[in-house]
Structures are given as structure tokens and as C-alpha cells.
Design a protein around this motif. Structure first.
Motif, PDB file in Angstrom:
ATOM      1  N   PHE A 101       0.827  -1.207   0.000  1.00  0.00           N
ATOM      2  CA  PHE A 101       0.000   0.000   0.000  1.00  0.00           C
ATOM      3  C   PHE A 101       0.864   1.261   0.000  1.00  0.00           C
ATOM      4  O   PHE A 101       0.593   2.209  -0.750  1.00  0.00           O
ATOM      5  N   LEU A 102       1.885   1.281   0.850  1.00  0.00           N
ATOM      6  CA  LEU A 102       2.747   2.464   0.899  1.00  0.00           C
ATOM      7  C   LEU A 102       3.561   2.594  -0.384  1.00  0.00           C
ATOM      8  O   LEU A 102       3.838   3.716  -0.836  1.00  0.00           O
ATOM      9  N   GLY A 103       3.938   1.450  -0.977  1.00  0.00           N
ATOM     10  CA  GLY A 103       4.604   1.503  -2.279  1.00  0.00           C
ATOM     11  C   GLY A 103       3.691   2.071  -3.346  1.00  0.00           C
ATOM     12  O   GLY A 103       4.112   2.873  -4.196  1.00  0.00           O
ATOM     13  N   ALA A 104       2.406   1.679  -3.313  1.00  0.00           N
ATOM     14  CA  ALA A 104       1.432   2.249  -4.249  1.00  0.00           C
ATOM     15  C   ALA A 104       1.308   3.752  -4.032  1.00  0.00           C
ATOM     16  O   ALA A 104       1.207   4.525  -4.997  1.00  0.00           O
ATOM     17  N   GLY A 105       1.340   4.178  -2.765  1.00  0.00           N
ATOM     18  CA  GLY A 105       1.282   5.611  -2.480  1.00  0.00           C
ATOM     19  C   GLY A 105       2.495   6.343  -3.026  1.00  0.00           C
ATOM     20  O   GLY A 105       2.374   7.467  -3.534  1.00  0.00           O
ATOM     21  N   ALA A 106       3.669   5.729  -2.915  1.00  0.00           N
ATOM     22  CA  ALA A 106       4.880   6.345  -3.470  1.00  0.00           C
ATOM     23  C   ALA A 106       4.776   6.487  -4.987  1.00  0.00           C
ATOM     24  O   ALA A 106       5.197   7.504  -5.567  1.00  0.00           O
ATOM     25  N   VAL A 107       4.191   5.470  -5.638  1.00  0.00           N
ATOM     26  CA  VAL A 107       3.974   5.551  -7.090  1.00  0.00           C
ATOM     27  C   VAL A 107       3.005   6.683  -7.411  1.00  0.00           C
ATOM     28  O   VAL A 107       3.214   7.444  -8.371  1.00  0.00           O
ATOM     29  N   ILE A 108       1.945   6.811  -6.621  1.00  0.00           N
ATOM     30  CA  ILE A 108       0.966   7.877  -6.847  1.00  0.00           C
ATOM     31  C   ILE A 108       1.625   9.249  -6.711  1.00  0.00           C
ATOM     32  O   ILE A 108       1.353  10.166  -7.499  1.00  0.00           O
ATOM     33  N   ILE A 109       2.513   9.395  -5.722  1.00  0.00           N
ATOM     34  CA  ILE A 109       3.248  10.664  -5.586  1.00  0.00           C
ATOM     35  C   ILE A 109       4.098  10.913  -6.823  1.00  0.00           C
ATOM     36  O   ILE A 109       4.097  12.009  -7.397  1.00  0.00           O
ATOM     37  N   GLY A 110       4.847   9.867  -7.247  1.00  0.00           N
ATOM     38  CA  GLY A 110       5.717  10.024  -8.410  1.00  0.00           C
ATOM     39  C   GLY A 110       4.961  10.296  -9.689  1.00  0.00           C
ATOM     40  O   GLY A 110       5.477  10.953 -10.602  1.00  0.00           O
ATOM     41  N   MET A 111       3.703   9.823  -9.764  1.00  0.00           N
ATOM     42  CA  MET A 111       2.880  10.014 -10.956  1.00  0.00           C
ATOM     43  C   MET A 111       1.967  11.231 -10.836  1.00  0.00           C
ATOM     44  O   MET A 111       1.055  11.404 -11.644  1.00  0.00           O
ATOM     45  N   TRP A 160      12.667  10.902   1.474  1.00  0.00           N
ATOM     46  CA  TRP A 160      13.154   9.847   2.367  1.00  0.00           C
ATOM     47  C   TRP A 160      12.124   9.450   3.428  1.00  0.00           C
ATOM     48  O   TRP A 160      12.113   8.294   3.857  1.00  0.00           O
ATOM     49  N   VAL A 161      11.267  10.378   3.855  1.00  0.00           N
ATOM     50  CA  VAL A 161      10.264  10.017   4.859  1.00  0.00           C
ATOM     51  C   VAL A 161       9.241   9.041   4.287  1.00  0.00           C
ATOM     52  O   VAL A 161       8.508   8.399   5.046  1.00  0.00           O
ATOM     53  N   VAL A 162       9.187   8.933   2.963  1.00  0.00           N
ATOM     54  CA  VAL A 162       8.321   7.955   2.309  1.00  0.00           C
ATOM     55  C   VAL A 162       9.078   6.655   2.051  1.00  0.00           C
ATOM     56  O   VAL A 162       8.549   5.557   2.275  1.00  0.00           O
ATOM     57  N   THR A 163      10.310   6.750   1.599  1.00  0.00           N
ATOM     58  CA  THR A 163      11.062   5.539   1.245  1.00  0.00           C
ATOM     59  C   THR A 163      11.604   4.798   2.473  1.00  0.00           C
ATOM     60  O   THR A 163      11.746   3.575   2.437  1.00  0.00           O
TER      61      THR A 163
END
Length: 672
Positions: free
Chosen positions: A360-370, A488-491
Motif C-alpha cells: 500500500f505504501l509503495g502504491a502511495g509512493a507511485v501515486i506521488i511520483g505520478m 526519504w520520509v516515504v522511502t
């Protein structure tokens, strides 16, 4: 001698997140004039959850060394012999849940700093997620049904607030109301189950109810020949069906993706949706005495595991793919409960919490990047732009599909083995469902993985139509823009969650399933041999991983991954062919088996019809028309009649009196 835990220290575990929530919610919002800023708000809530995690970790270590606690913290009221109390039961089951809840919550708090940095409700969000952590801790630490029900309802309330966090979006308001109402259906059954146990056991304390379980097993529900304990257990499980999103009370969870991504990880992957699994495991002394209840649990879990997985295949919203994966994995846990493999269900709950929160958090990181585009058809090739998100998402996906030596493998494979060893009604269907689910899970998981991180770059082009729940904030990348790695607070949480997603299963499978971790906590009757057969076949974590390389589940997963690669990387015409040839099936899946329409027509329509009938007949015709207005009319008619005699002439009054006397005398003459 049994070591006792310090109750004052235990009290800090739920109160520390509550204190952080109150400070951020009162002082960090317009309620008291926003007296503290964003940094103070996220710092105090993170500190509260960090304190809770550290104490929980220490508590788990002490519990594994033999320490326990079961006592009353506060007596709310006493009604005759019934005591309504707030109390803690700290054993291995509770301590593991405390660690899972606080660790995942801590990761989500840190992640939220980066994900919600541009949101005007920043402080309010931190207050909500800390309040949720408090509620969940009160639920898992309870030693009685009163506190369990308090935590049960509190997590439901906070999830309502979090799903509808962006309350200006109509879709968010619809989603949080849907979640609230569907959970009320389950909670109605839950409170009925608690009421039955209270009525016949005379207590709300777990230990006192469990002590009377043999006596309860001899009773029948008044007016029927149904076993009282069977009815009570099924009612309790109906509550679990709502909270843990089991068919047909699953319909709220996919729509709950309208909330911000951090709460999808916290509530709908690791904590709230696992409350039902925890509750049934805690009630194992009762469920073990009813094969009918266990069979019901087994079949419901099997249906959820398989048929919710099918829905994940056709989803294009990255969060909804993971959401349907959550539904399917919750079904696996429920199947384990029905097979009397409670420790396996808790084991999968723990491993799933780590890798599903990671996904889920990885999906959120993708959403931020997109730039908030959630459609996986508009992605592709993100691997070189987001390397940390890519590798952690790959590890999470491998754990999810049950790759040998990853954490998900040990728990998922144990569930499949436990089902094959059980003999209660529905076991055959359940075995087919969990095996077929292995292929389905691998297919939809790597369909998403390949479309997001590999293949041609499809961003910055003319986009596919977004799903209806997306609005103008989900705008995506403009032509020429490239995705970017999250801060970094996301990764950092992604990396910290990836570690247990890989190793926690290998390290804990033996003590949790075949050791003394749950001794005296989870009860399995001699008539249910699943765990005993698993123990006979177990020869160590390494041997279990090596042996799996030649088993059917491994090859089903491998075929699922290979099929996803061929369909979406090698020959994309295959999915188009399936869509053309099986369009009606696709329509069925796209409409989610028409469960929403069935609910709307049958249940919501029935409720609306009942309400309309009560309003028209009951309220307007009977109450307003007959009782209120009818009484007024009768009095009016009597007044008109009596006015004819109120003339003011004495001879009229004398005539009235003589007439009344004559009528009375006539009555006396004819009376028998």
C-alpha cells in the motif's frame, strides 16, 4: 513462578497515542486556533506511537519469558453481580498484536509526513491516525467483552472519519457512509453474540465465560433445537465478517480506497480489518466446541479468498488492486480459523501486515511520483525512475504470492496444508479455493507489478479514462514530465517494512506454529487434527522452503507470474482476446458480482420501502390521522353536539336533566 507485568506501564501503551492525538487534534487545528504548527503535530503523535511500540516490544519479550497480566484497570459500574470494567489481558496473542499495530502505525506516521505534506488537513490527519492506534490497542488489550466492543466501535468510527477525510469529495462521503452502514450490519450480529454469552454465562470477562464453556455447550437456544454456543459463535463471527470484510459484507473495503493512502495501509491492511481474525482467535475456546460454526467460518473464508481474488484481475486503479488482494488474504486467514488452525491465522495476520502495508505504501509512493495518477494503464517503466519503490514493491509482491523463504510463504503454505488436513463440512471446497487462489494472486499481483514498473513508458501521453472516483486532483504527469522517487520520509518506511516482509516468516514459523508461544492462549480440541498433522510434517524453516519447490502451490504461483508476464509484457493481445471472447464474464467482474446493486435493490430498497410504509401508514395514517387528528375530530363533534344543549334557558337544562334521569331509569329496568 509467573512474572506479572506492570499495569501502569501497560496503561501507557494506549494512552501515549491518545495523548498525541489530543494535542494534535485540539492544539494543531482550528478548534483552539491552531496553536501549534505541523512539525509539533507530527512530532508529538510520532513520539506517542514510538513510546507505545517500544513498550509493546519490551512487553512481548517479557511475555515470551513467561510474564502475563490479567486484571482490572477501572471499574465503570456494578449491576448486582455483573461488573462492567476496563481491563487488560496481556499474553502472547495480545503482545504480538500490540507490536504489529504499533510498528505499522509508526511506519505510517513517518510516511504521512511526506505523503500529506501539501494537504491542508495535515494536523487533523495525524490526530486521526493516532486516535485510531489508541482504539485498536484498546481492542486487542481488552480482557472483557465490554472493552472489546468499545474498541470495536471506536476503530469503526475513526475509519469513518479517515475514509471521508477529504470530505469535499462526494465519492469520499459515499464511501465512508457505506463503510459505516455495512459495519453496523455486522456489529448487530456481534452485539447479539455478546448478549447471548452475557445472558447465559452471567459475565463479560473472558476468563469467566471460557470457564463456563462446557456448561454453555449443553444448552440450546430457547424455542429451538439449535446449540446456544453455535448461535453465539456465528453471531460473533458475523461481526468479524463486517470488520474483516468477508463475503457478503466485504463491499465497503474497495470503496474505502477513497481515503488517503496511509490509512489504506494502516486500517485496511494491517490493523482494523484484522480485528475479526484476532477476535475469533481469542474466542477459540468457544469456537472449538461448535463444528457448525467452524464450518460456516471455513466456507465464508473460502468464498472470500477465491472470488475476491478474481476481482483483482480486472482492476486498473493501483490501490484497488491491492485492496482486493487484502480481501483475498483476509479470506485465507478466515479459512485457517475454520480449520482450527488459529495460530496459523495469526501468523498470516502478522506476515500479511508487513508486506501488505509495504504494498500500500509503495502504491502511495507511485501515486506521488505520478502526480496522483492511480491508473496503472498510464504507468510503465517506473523501475529506472523510482528504484527504491521498485525493489521494495517487488519484495512485497514476492511475499504476497508465497515465494519460498519469503514471509508470506510460510504462513500461506501452512494455511493450505491445514485445510487439507481438516475434515469438517466445506473442507473440500475450501481446499480448492485456496489452491486456485494461489494462481489468481500471483497473476493479478504481477500484472500490476509489470504494468507499473516494466514495459513501455505510458505516462505523459493521452491517458485512459480514469475511474469514476478520480477527480481533477488525480491529474497525472504532463507531456515531457518524468516520475520521481519519493522523499526519504516515504522511502524509509518502505525499506523498514521490506525487511520483515522477507525474513519474519523464516524466523518465527517454528515458535509461533509449533512452539509454546500460544500455549494456554489458543485452544484446539483433539477432534481437530490440522495443527497436529502440520507439526508432524515440519522439519525446520529451511527444509519447508526447499520442499515447497516441488509442490503444487509453488508451481501454481510460478505459472501465475509467467502468465502475467506473457499477457502484459510479451503479447498484450491475449487480454484483449479474453475480453472480447468473455465479455459477459468481464462485465460480471467489473460490476463486482452485482453485490452493490443487490444491496441497493434488496436491502437498501427494502429499508426505503419499509420506511416509506411506516411513514405513510404508521405515521401519517395511524398516528397523525387516527390518533392525533381523529381525537381532535371526535372532541369537535362532541363539542358541536353539546353546544346544542348549552342555550342559557333554564327550561332547556331542566328538560335535559329529566331526559337523562329517564334514560338512566330505563337502563336500570332492562339491566339483567
Amino acid at each position: 513462578m509467573t512474572v506479572q507485568l506492570n499495569p501502569d506501564l501497560l496503561l501507557i501503551v494506549p494512552l501515549a497515542p491518545l495523548a498525541g492525538s489530543m494535542i494534535a487534534g485540539l492544539l494543531g487545528t482550528r478548534f483552539f486556533g491552531n496553536l501549534i504548527g505541523r512539525t509539533a503535530s507530527h512530532s508529538v503523535t510520532i513520539l506517542g506511537v514510538l513510546i507505545a511500540f517500544l513498550i509493546s516490544a519490551r512487553t512481548l519479550m517479557l511475555v515470551l519469558d513467561g510474564a502475563t497480566y490479567n486484571g482490572t484497570v477501572y471499574t465503570w459500574m456494578t449491576l448486582g453481580e455483573l461488573k462492567l470494567e476496563i481491563g487488560f489481558l496481556i499474553d502472547s496473542l495480545t503482545a504480538i498484536m500490540m507490536c504489529v499495530v504499533t510498528f505499522v502505525s509508526l511506519m505510517v506516521h513517518i510516511y504521512t509526513i511526506g505523503y500529506m505534506q501539501d494537504d491542508e488537513g495535515y494536523n487533523r490527519f495525524f490526530s486521526y491516525i493516532s486516535l485510531f492506534t489508541f482504539s485498536m490497542l484498546m481492542l486487542v488489550m481488552s480482557n472483557n467483552f465490554l472493552q472489546l466492543f468499545f474498541g470495536w466501535e471506536a476503530v469503526g468510527l475513526v475509519s469513518y472519519l479517515l475514509i471521508g477525510f477529504w470530505f469535499k469529495r462526494p465519492t469520499a462521503i459515499f464511501a465512508n457512509m457505506k463503510a459505516f452502514l455495512v459495519n453496523r450490519v455486522g456489529d448487530f450480529g456481534f452485539i447479539l453474540g455478546i448478549g447471548l454469552l452475557l445472558a447465559y454465562a452471567g459475565s463479560m470477562n473472558y476468563a469467566e465465560v471460557f470457564a463456563k464453556r462446557e456448561q454453555l455447550a449443553t444448552l440450546t437456544l430457547p424455542g429451538t433445537d439449535w446449540m446456544l454456543l453455535t448461535v453465539a459463535c456465528i453471531c460473533l463471527f458475523i461481526g468479524a465478517m463486517g470488520k474483516s470484510a468477508q463475503f457478503p459484507l466485504h463491499v465497503w473495503l474497495p470503496d474505502s480506497m477513497e481515503g488517503p493512502t496511509p490509512i489504506s495501509a494502516l486500517i485496511h491492511a494491517a490493523t482494523m480489518v484484522t480485528a475479526g481474525i484476532f477476535m475469533v482467535s481469542r474466542m477459540s475456546p468457544l469456537f472449538e466446541l461448535s463444528d457448525t460454526a467452524l464450518s460456516f467460518v471455513l466456507v465464508i473464508g473460502a468464498i472470500t479468498a477465491l472470488f475476491m481474488g478474481f476481482l483483482g484481475i480486472i482492476q486498473n486503479d493501483i490501490k484497488r488492486v491491492v485492496a482486493y488482494s487484502t480481501l483475498s488474504q483476509l479470506g485465507y486467514m478466515t479459512v485457517a480459523l475454520g480449520a482450527s488452525a488459529y495460530s496459523v491465522a495469526v501468523f498470516h495476520l502478522m506476515t500479511h501486515a508487513f508486506f501488505k502495508a509495504l504494498l500500500f505504501l509503495g502504491a502511495g509512493a507511485v501515486i506521488i511520483g505520478m502526480h496522483h495518477d492511480q491508473d496503472i494503464r498510464n504507468m510503465g517503466g517506473l523501475r529506472k525512475y523510482m528504484p527504491i519503490t521498485w525493489i521494495t514493491s517487488l519484495l512485497g509482491s514476492l511475499a504476497l504470492i508465497g515465494t519460498p523463504f519469503f514471509s508470506g510463504f510460510y504462513s500461506k503454505d501452512s494455511i493450505i496444508e491445514a485445510v487439507s488436513a481438516t475434515h469438517i463440512a466445506g473442507a473440500g471446497f475450501a481446499q480448492f479455493a485456496v489452491l486456485a487462489g494461489v494462481f489468481v494472486t500471483a497473476f493479478y499481483s504481477f500484472r500490476m507489478y509489470f504494468l507499473v514498473f516494466h514495459g513501455e513508458e505510458r505516462f505523459g501521453q493521452s491517458h485512459h479514462g480514469h475511474d469514476s472516483h478520480q477527480d481533477d486532483e488525480h491529474h497525472g504527469l504532463a507531456p515531457g514530465e518524468k516520475p520521481h522517487e519519493a522523499p526519504w520520509v516515504v522511502t524509509l518506511p518502505l525499506v523498514l517494512l521490506a525487511i520483515p516482509s522477507v525474513v519474519i516468516g523464516y524466523l518465527t514459523v517454528e515458535p509461533m506454529l509449533f512452539g509454546d508461544v500460544f500455549k494456554g492462549v489458543i485452544f484446539v480440541g483433539d477432534q481437530h487434527p490440522a495443527m497436529a498433522e502440520l507439526a508432524e510434517a515440519f522439519h525446520g524453516a529451511a527444509a519447508m522452503g526447499l520442499h515447497a519447490l516441488g509442490t503444487l502451490p509453488f508451481w501454481l504461483a510460478a505459472v501465475g507470474v509467467g502468465s502475467a508476464y506473457y499477457c502484459y509484457m510479451v503479447n498484450p493481445r491475449v487480454p484483449a482476446w479474453f475480453y472480447d471472447k468473455f465479455h459477459s464474464l468481464h462485465t460480471l467482474l467489473d460490476n463486482k458480482y452485482y453485490m452493490d446493486k443487490i444491496n441497493d435493490i434488496v436491502f437498501a430498497g427494502g429499508a426505503r420501502g419499509l420506511g416509506s410504509g411506516l411513514s405513510t401508514v404508521g405515521d401519517r395514517a395511524l398516528i397523525d390521522g387516527l390518533v392525533v387528528n381523529g381525537t381532535a375530530r371526535v372532541i369537535g363533534w362532541f363539542a358541536v353536539l353539546s353546544r346544542g344543549f348549552q342555550t342559557g334557558y333554564i327550561y332547556h337544562y331542566a328538560f335535559t336533566m329529566i331526559l337523562a334521569i329517564a334514560i338512566y331509569l330505563g337502563y336500570l329496568l332492562i339491566r339483567p
